[in-house]
Scaffold this motif. Structure first.
Motif, short mmCIF file in Angstrom:
data_model
loop_
_atom_site.label_atom_id
_atom_site.label_comp_id
_atom_site.label_asym_id
_atom_site.label_seq_id
_atom_site.Cartn_x
_atom_site.Cartn_y
_atom_site.Cartn_z
N PHE A 181 0.77 -1.40 -0.01
CA PHE A 181 0.20 0.19 -0.21
C PHE A 181 0.76 1.75 0.51
N SER A 224 1.96 4.67 -2.50
CA SER A 224 2.04 5.82 -2.76
C SER A 224 2.57 7.21 -3.24
N ALA A 227 -5.46 10.25 -5.11
CA ALA A 227 -5.19 9.34 -3.63
C ALA A 227 -4.72 7.37 -4.37
N LYS A 231 -6.00 3.71 -2.30
CA LYS A 231 -7.04 3.10 -1.36
C LYS A 231 -6.70 1.38 -1.04
N PHE A 232 -6.87 0.86 -0.37
CA PHE A 232 -7.33 -0.44 -0.04
C PHE A 232 -8.27 -0.94 0.52
N GLN A 233 -8.53 -1.51 -0.54
CA GLN A 233 -10.14 -2.06 -0.56
C GLN A 233 -10.15 -3.75 -1.43
N THR A 283 -4.52 -2.93 -2.88
CA THR A 283 -4.42 -1.22 -3.29
C THR A 283 -5.17 -0.73 -4.81
N LYS A 284 -5.99 0.45 -4.92
CA LYS A 284 -6.31 0.97 -5.76
C LYS A 284 -6.07 2.35 -5.89
N VAL A 291 -6.79 6.34 -6.59
CA VAL A 291 -8.61 6.52 -7.82
C VAL A 291 -8.02 8.66 -7.97
N VAL A 338 -11.80 4.51 -9.72
CA VAL A 338 -11.45 3.97 -8.86
C VAL A 338 -10.64 2.95 -10.20
#
Length: 149
Positions: free
Chosen positions: A83, A87, A118, A120-122, A126-127, A129, A135
């Motif tokens: 994750f 970044s 951004a 995000k963790f879904q 890891t996705k 945005v 997404v």
């Protein structure tokens, strides 16, 4: 007398099943072993081989428990690292592939570009945005560059 003891033991055992755990932990294993040793027939004591086998099982259980804890910690750390490593994509311009349906109803691969806003963790993944609000999955990315000014 034996039947009343057995029925008492069985009735307590049924209650334990309803309220007990579904898996044996170390404490439960040791309690069973101690109970077995305390209630063994004095004329037929537990053989050394049996006792050693049960202790080996206990040792294996302990090792598997520790390995499970270590692997769980390692997997959690890997998720965090994965994750955090993504970044660095924030603010970068990416090209990514999107499957779209053409007017005839056939699907084709379309290359899109956008800036990553951004991460995000879904659902364990890891996705990214994008500035468009979409997404996407990281596997869809085919090119990363600095944003064009």
């Amino acid at each position: 007398m034996i039947n009343s003891v057995n029925s008492l033991y069985l009735s307590e055992r049924q209650v334990e099943r309803k309220t007990g755990q579904s898996t044996l932990d170390q404490d439960a294993f040791l309690k069973i072993l101690i109970t077995q040793l305390a209630n063994q027939d004095p004329s037929k004591p537990m053989e050394d081989k049996e006792f050693i086998s049960q202790m080996a099982n206990f040792s294996s259980l302990e090792q598997m428990t520790q390995m499970n804890k270590a692997l769980t910690g390692f997997l959690d750390m890997q998720k965090d690292n994965h994750f955090l490593s993504h970044s660095q994509l924030i603010g970068k311009e990416i090209k990514w592939e999107k499957i779209v349906a053409n007017p005839s109803g056939e699907t084709e691969m379309n290359v899109q570009d956008s800036v990553v806003n951004a991460i995000k963790f879904q659902n364990g993944k890891t996705k990214l945005v994008l500035e468009t609000g979409e997404v996407i999955d990281t596997i869809q990315v085919i090119h990363i560059s600095r944003p064009s000014q």
